[in-house]
Enzyme design. Structure first.
Site, PDB file in Angstrom:
ATOM      1  N   ARG B  37      -5.097  55.449  62.241  1.00 54.86           N
ATOM      2  CA  ARG B  37      -6.225  54.859  61.934  1.00 54.86           C
ATOM      3  C   ARG B  37      -5.794  53.241  62.370  1.00 54.86           C
ATOM      4  O   ARG B  37      -4.665  52.996  62.526  1.00 54.86           O
ATOM      5  CB  ARG B  37      -6.495  54.398  60.270  1.00 54.86           C
ATOM      6  CG  ARG B  37      -7.610  53.922  59.954  1.00 54.86           C
ATOM      7  CD  ARG B  37      -8.372  54.434  58.624  1.00 54.86           C
ATOM      8  NE  ARG B  37      -7.387  54.835  57.743  1.00 54.86           N
ATOM      9  CZ  ARG B  37      -7.432  55.954  57.229  1.00 54.86           C
ATOM     10  NH1 ARG B  37      -8.040  57.038  57.492  1.00 54.86           N
ATOM     11  NH2 ARG B  37      -6.684  56.110  56.079  1.00 54.86           N
ATOM     12  N   GLU B  86      10.051  30.606  61.590  1.00 55.19           N
ATOM     13  CA  GLU B  86      10.125  31.501  60.520  1.00 55.19           C
ATOM     14  C   GLU B  86      10.585  31.251  59.182  1.00 55.19           C
ATOM     15  O   GLU B  86      10.271  31.435  57.900  1.00 55.19           O
ATOM     16  CB  GLU B  86      10.744  32.906  60.872  1.00 55.19           C
ATOM     17  CG  GLU B  86      10.445  33.982  62.018  1.00 55.19           C
ATOM     18  CD  GLU B  86      10.367  33.234  63.299  1.00 55.19           C
ATOM     19  OE1 GLU B  86      11.188  32.247  63.449  1.00 55.19           O
ATOM     20  OE2 GLU B  86      10.036  33.657  64.248  1.00 55.19           O
ATOM     21  N   PHE B 111      13.064  39.089  62.022  1.00 56.66           N
ATOM     22  CA  PHE B 111      12.867  37.584  61.915  1.00 56.66           C
ATOM     23  C   PHE B 111      13.099  37.258  60.363  1.00 56.66           C
ATOM     24  O   PHE B 111      13.505  36.304  60.011  1.00 56.66           O
ATOM     25  CB  PHE B 111      12.023  37.131  62.883  1.00 56.66           C
ATOM     26  CG  PHE B 111      12.015  37.590  64.163  1.00 56.66           C
ATOM     27  CD1 PHE B 111      13.361  37.227  64.963  1.00 56.66           C
ATOM     28  CD2 PHE B 111      10.977  38.156  64.926  1.00 56.66           C
ATOM     29  CE1 PHE B 111      13.493  37.410  66.296  1.00 56.66           C
ATOM     30  CE2 PHE B 111      11.268  38.399  66.226  1.00 56.66           C
ATOM     31  CZ  PHE B 111      12.318  38.197  67.083  1.00 56.66           C
ATOM     32  N   ARG B 194       1.964  48.935  62.545  1.00 57.05           N
ATOM     33  CA  ARG B 194       0.701  48.055  63.279  1.00 57.05           C
ATOM     34  C   ARG B 194       0.291  48.976  64.241  1.00 57.05           C
ATOM     35  O   ARG B 194       0.573  49.974  64.673  1.00 57.05           O
ATOM     36  CB  ARG B 194       1.179  46.836  63.507  1.00 57.05           C
ATOM     37  CG  ARG B 194       2.253  46.760  64.483  1.00 57.05           C
ATOM     38  CD  ARG B 194       2.103  45.848  65.663  1.00 57.05           C
ATOM     39  NE  ARG B 194       0.898  45.333  65.906  1.00 57.05           N
ATOM     40  CZ  ARG B 194       0.302  45.948  67.156  1.00 57.05           C
ATOM     41  NH1 ARG B 194       0.844  46.897  67.876  1.00 57.05           N
ATOM     42  NH2 ARG B 194      -0.868  45.432  67.460  1.00 57.05           N
TER      43      ARG B 194
END
Ligand SMILES: Cc1ncc(C[n+]2csc(CCOP(=O)(O)OP(=O)(O)O)c2C)c(N)n1
Ligand SMILES: [Mg+2]
Lengths: 285, 341
Positions: B37, B86, B111, B194
């Site tokens: 997905r 960050e 990070f 991701r």
């Protein structure tokens, strides 16, 4: 010239334009190996690298860690493909090796690392670290009474990182006149145009306010770059120097220049050869 | 001085033309033909934000690479681009939380864990603020080398008081975890997968709950205790082992902290099974050592092995090559387990 380091072979008998052309061509060939790579950045920064390696830097290609060399640091590790091309053109790395770019166990990984590649002074990639290391190397060279200089390339995205400005302030405080920074202003970052991501401008006045000697030039104009480097090197004040280079991504390959700008440009398989052909058509003397 | 540097260059040039594999940044962890997905985190957050007006999204120049761009497009007025900074990302998230908002902050796991650690620790965790830190490229999910490989994030974040630490396995779990971490009042660190994210848990009637380990499959000879994408791998390994008449159970532990020690102790205490803890993380300080320490403290005795990344800076290269090299591919897991039995 009484510089004890002046025994370095002079590599300047080829035009800088031809050097920049060669760097671009090598970068395209390397990207072609994997069908990808940060080619937009490499084509944009090729002129800066040509002037760095074939006008400004003192080094010995056959002995990349010669103590007397000028250091060239690349903070933006993802520009590795560009630096590998310059190192090949400079004779530090063999041209055959470009066939291994980005492959398993290659000395030319996609992101630049000092432990992999001769001539790669630092491991970049965690962006914003480079200038901090450059400050330490510049201090170290002064401690050793070396006349070598530290050149440090970083990207406009790295202007977002706090560490860049922490280092910038110390470089002034420590009077690091042996430090020459070059920032590649390609107005691009991962999420979009650098100027839409953070208020990086005005860059030169910012560095001036921090005590640096700043010059802003067209980073794809070789004559302007040569002049800026010369002026930076001969500035008599005890302060760090920066050349702010505005570059055009994909410079030299018009059909890629015209493409929508992005951090990672996609290039179709057939386009790599097209890019080489177009570049070759304009080969300088 | 320079001699030391030369030692670091013992690498020989690789031979050209053999195995030209890519170490592309965004190499997918999905196997060819696997059900996936797209951007489960981004879509789940967009859905949730419709009913939770306090949710805001922040990134450090990595919205496209953490799937937060989906949220940014759907709710542009609730999205903050913090630049590649960050530390500001985490400090500003703390500030927004202090003003009553619920920030979802994204960057790469390296990070967050390394550059922004102090800001997460003091500005967010010490005050128990309601910030959800969601980070891509966990463990060894990029071939870019140590600058991008977050092999130590679980160890780093496990050591932080107040922080809930989640390592989801697939798209299904990420979709369930987004509302669950929002419902939890306090700071959360979640590893993200991701892009096109595999769907694995659909077949297991899986229900994600913070702090709960779930038995996905029972077996008599081996108990895999696994987290994150290693659960996908050990489920495959269990299938392969079954063909060799080795019966393997899989206990999925997606909450690394707080650890569901009750379930883990109960399963590990069952006699006659080799316990194999599997994680996409260095062998130092992650799930394996957390489980080992708890079993020792609580007096549960069992044969115990770890599938984990070595205590090294890992190579650059193609992900499949590296997963084989470091023992976290399905075939490497099967081979290890057979060797241990
Ligand atoms: C500390 C850190 N944060 C985030 C990243 C992820 N990242 C890699 S490149 C990049 C864009 C940085 O801007 P710039 O170098 O100017 O990008 P380019 O010009 O190459 O598009 C980002 C955010 C990183 N490598 N290091
Ligand atoms: Mg840029």
């Amino acid at each position: 010239m009484t510089d004890p380091r002046s025994d370095t072979p002079k590599l300047a008998n080829m035009s800088l334009a031809r050097r920049a052309f060669n760097i671009r061509r090598l970068a395209i060939r390397m990207g072609q190996v994997q069908g990808q790579g940060y080619l937009g950045q490499a084509l944009g920064i090729a002129d800066v690298l040509a002037v760095s390696y074939f006008h400004a830097l003192t080094y010995r290609p056959e002995d990349p860690y010669w103590e007397g060399r000028d250091r060239f640091l690349m903070s933006n590790g993802h520009y590795a493909i560009a630096l590998y091309s310059a190192l090949i053109e400079a004779g530090v790395i063999g041209e055959d090796e470009l066939e291994t770019y980005g492959s398993d166990d290659s000395r030319l990984p996609m992101s630049g690392m000092a432990s992999y590649t001769p001539g790669m002074e630092i491991s970049g990639g965690s962006l914003g670290q480079g200038l901090t290391i450059a400050v330490g190397m510049a201090l170290g060279l002064k401690r050793k009474k070396s006349s070598a200089k530290v050149y440090i390339l970083f990207s406009d995205g790295e202007l977002d990182e706090g560490a860049t400005w922490e280092a910038a302030m110390q470089a002034t405080h420590k009077k690091l006149d042996n430090l020459i920074a070059i920032v590649d202003v390609n107005n691009q970052q991962a999420d979009g145009p650098a100027k839409e991501i953070s208020a990086i401008e005005p860059i030169a006045p910012k560095f001036e306010a921090f005590g640096w000697f700043a010059q802003r030039v067209d980073g794809n104009d070789l004559d302007a770059l040569v002049e800026a480097y010369d002026v930076a090197r001969s500035d008599p004040q005890p302060r760090p120097r920066i050349v702010i280079a505005d570059t055009k991504m994909c410079k030299g390959v018009p059909f890629l220049e015209a493409r929508d700008k992005s951090h990672f440009i996609n290039i179709a398989p057939a386009e790599w050869q097209q890019a080489i052909d177009i570049l070759d058509a304009g080969r300088p003397a | 001085m320079s001699a030391i540097r030369h030692l670091r260059h013992a690498r020989k040039p690789a031979a050209a033309g053999k195995g030209l594999k890519t170490s592309a940044m965004i190499a997918s962890i999905a196997a060819e033909g696997q059900k996936t997905r797209s951007a489960p985190f981004g879509h789940a957050l967009v859905e949730l934000a419709k009913t939770r007006p306090e949710i805001v999204g922040l990134t450090a120049d990595l919205s496209k690479y953490t799937d937060l761009h989906i949220f940014a497009h759907a709710h542009p007025d609730r999205f903050y681009q913090m630049g590649m900074a960050e530390q500001v990302l985490m400090g500003a998230s703390a500030g927004l939380a202090l003003e009553g908002f619920m920030p979802f902050a994204t960057t790469y796991a390296v990070f967050a864990a390394r550059r922004a650690y102090d800001f997460i620790c003091l500005a967010i965790a010490e005050e128990n603020l309601n910030v959800k830190i969601c980070c891509a490229l966990p463990g060894l999910t990029t071939g870019y080398g140590p600058s991008h490989q977050a092999t130590d994030d679980l160890a780093i974040f496990r050591a932080m008081p107040n922080l809930v630490v989640i390592d989801p396995c697939d798209a299904n779990e990420i979709e369930q975890a987004v509302p669950a971490i929002a419902a939890h009042d306090g700071p959360v660190y979640m590893r993200l997968l991701r892009g096109n994210v595999p769907i694995v848990l659909d077949g297991y009637d899986y229900k994600f709950e913070i702090g709960k380990a779930k038995l996905l499959r029972d077996g008599a000879d081996v108990l895999f205790v696994s987290t994150g994408l290693m659960t996908m791998r050990v489920l495959e390994a269990a299938e392969a082992l079954a063909a060799d008449r080795v019966s393997a159970a899989v206990l999925h532990v997606s909450t690394i902290k707080p650890l569901d020690v009750e379930t883990i102790r109960r399963e590990c205490a069952r006699a006659g099974r080799l316990v194999v803890v599997a994680e996409n993380h260095t062998i130092c300080g992650g799930l394996g050592e957390a489980v080992a320490a708890d079993l020792t403290r609580s007096g549960v005795r069992t044969a115990f092995r770890q599938i984990a990344l070595p205590d090294q800076f890992l190579d650059a290269g193609a992900l499949p090559t590296l997963h084989d090299r470091y023992g976290i591919s399905t075939s490497a897991i099967v081979a290890s387990v057979k060797g241990w039995l």
